[in-house]
Design an enzyme around this catalytic site. Structure first.
Site, mmCIF file in Angstrom:
data_model
loop_
_atom_site.group_PDB
_atom_site.id
_atom_site.type_symbol
_atom_site.label_atom_id
_atom_site.label_comp_id
_atom_site.label_asym_id
_atom_site.label_seq_id
_atom_site.Cartn_x
_atom_site.Cartn_y
_atom_site.Cartn_z
ATOM 1 N N GLY A 17 12.008 17.686 10.551
ATOM 2 C CA GLY A 17 13.230 16.896 10.672
ATOM 3 C C GLY A 17 13.414 16.224 12.032
ATOM 4 O O GLY A 17 13.848 15.077 12.115
ATOM 5 N N LYS A 33 15.067 25.206 -2.328
ATOM 6 C CA LYS A 33 14.776 24.174 -1.324
ATOM 7 C C LYS A 33 16.066 23.489 -0.883
ATOM 8 O O LYS A 33 16.711 22.781 -1.682
ATOM 9 C CB LYS A 33 13.821 23.143 -1.931
ATOM 10 C CG LYS A 33 13.453 22.028 -1.000
ATOM 11 C CD LYS A 33 12.388 22.489 -0.039
ATOM 12 C CE LYS A 33 12.201 21.570 1.128
ATOM 13 N NZ LYS A 33 11.599 22.253 2.255
ATOM 14 N N LYS A 62 6.227 27.720 6.503
ATOM 15 C CA LYS A 62 5.229 27.188 7.435
ATOM 16 C C LYS A 62 4.099 28.207 7.636
ATOM 17 O O LYS A 62 2.924 27.860 7.645
ATOM 18 C CB LYS A 62 5.869 26.843 8.791
ATOM 19 C CG LYS A 62 6.906 25.734 8.672
ATOM 20 C CD LYS A 62 7.500 25.373 9.999
ATOM 21 C CE LYS A 62 8.797 24.607 9.853
ATOM 22 N NZ LYS A 62 8.797 23.498 8.906
#
Ligand SMILES: Nc1ncnc2c1ncn2[C@@H]1O[C@H](COP(=O)(O)OP(=O)(O)O)[C@@H](O)[C@H]1O
Ligand SMILES: NC(=O)OP(=O)(O)O
Length: 311
Positions: free
Chosen positions: A12, A128, A273
């Site tokens: 982001g 999500k 991640k």
């Protein structure tokens, strides 16, 4: 000698929060990308779309509330829109940076569809986060209309949608062809447009794929040397945000698995991640993932900072 391939996943921070911020943010991002291109790497750039796809869906729903002639715009179409407008801003920013440095480079944005399994459990369990942050009251109000919301890593509430695992990147050959032709390729934005394959017919589904997961799949399939996940922290930590917080420079797959068992990485932010890094490490020998800040990408690749996850 063949150039080293790097998949760079932009978080982001690399894109900004709105359309105006995005123009400024991508100019800075482009500098980092062109620096790496000048160092001789072959680059594939992916990016997130959580805030953007939620904004597009909200905008489309508001238009429809005002004028019933407008049909509901499906979520995969909103993902495609987000790939388009983020991709073109990134592409133009990189082109301008190349121009300023008098480099005759090529950049392409490839809209990409990613197959998912229609029976993926994620469709029953939306996780999500998309769109902006909500108060608890706003989230409860939305829940009553059938929209799922969740608390997002201590930062407030957000709408959540299903996030199935990516299985097949349909435009892989195109991406490879452009890389071989020397392009910087922007692709798999927002995780890719989620589709199911019914006898060869691709149909969009109501989901947003995690960009770190698709970046890991892309990096494995393209035979990348390095997956670089650029986010809002310079390093991954254990005991994150606590008094005994400890920044990690280098972790093996086994250590990462142990930290996952200890619940060290927040779901919906750092955990995907690390999981993406583990899948990439297991996909082939010597495959490493770096997690760091945009500004620190070059230093991280040079081994000076960031967290590297490796076999
Ligand atoms: N163990 C951890 N170590 C470092 N950061 C963590 C950890 N757990 C959660 N985080 C949070 O994860 C965030 C990165 O995830 P997110 O904001 O979802 O990424 P993106 O940059 O892809 O949008 C960091 O800014 C940090 O607040
Ligand atoms: N699609 C996706 O993973 O977006 P974010 O990185 O913005 O959550």
């Amino acid at each position: 000698m063949e150039k080293k391939k790097i998949v760079i996943a932009l978080g982001g921070n690399a894109l900004g929060k709105d359309i105006e911020e995005q123009k400024e943010a991508v100019a800075k991002t482009a500098k980092v990308i062109v620096d790496l291109a000048q160092e001789g790497y072959s680059l594939i750039v992916t990016h997130g779309n959580g805030p953007q796809v939620g904004m597009i869906q909200d905008a489309m729903d508001s238009l429809r509330a005002e004028n019933k002639n407008y049909k509901k715009v499906p979520l995969p179409t909103c993902v495609a829109m987000s790939q388009g407008y983020i991709g073109i801003d990134l592409q133009n920013a990189i082109k301008y940076e190349l121009f300023k440095r008098e480099i005759d480079g090529k950049v392409s944005t490839i809209l990409s569809q990613v197959e998912v399994d229609e029976n993926d459990e994620a469709f029953e369990n939306p996780t999500k986060p998309i769109g902006g942050f909500l108060t608890k009251e706003e989230a409860l109000e939305l829940e009553e209309t059938g929209v799922h919301c969740m608390e997002d890593a201590g930062r407030g509430y957000r709408v959540v949608v299903p996030s199935p695992m990516p299985k097949r990147i349909r435009e892989l050959k195109t991406i490879e062809t452009l890389l071989e032709a020397g392009h910087i390729v922007i692709t798999c934005g927002g995780g890719g447009i989620p589709v199911i394959n019914k006898g060869g017919k691709l149909t969009g589904v109501n989901a947003v794929i995690d960009k770190d997961n698709v970046s890991s799949l892309l990096a494995a399939q393209i035979g990348a040397d390095f997956l670089v996940i650029l986010t809002a922290v310079e390093k991954v930590a254990i005991n994150f945000g606590k008094e005994n917080q400890e920044w990690l420079s280098d972790i093996t797959v086994e250590q990462a698995e142990e930290y996952i068992r200890q619940d060290q990485f927040a779901k919906g932010s750092m955990l995907p991640k690390i999981e993406a890094a583990l899948r990439f490490a297991r996909s082939g020998q010597g495959r490493k993932t770096l997690i760091t800040l945009l500004d620190k990408a070059a230093d991280g690749i040079a081994g000076k900072t960031g967290t590297v996850i490796h076999e």
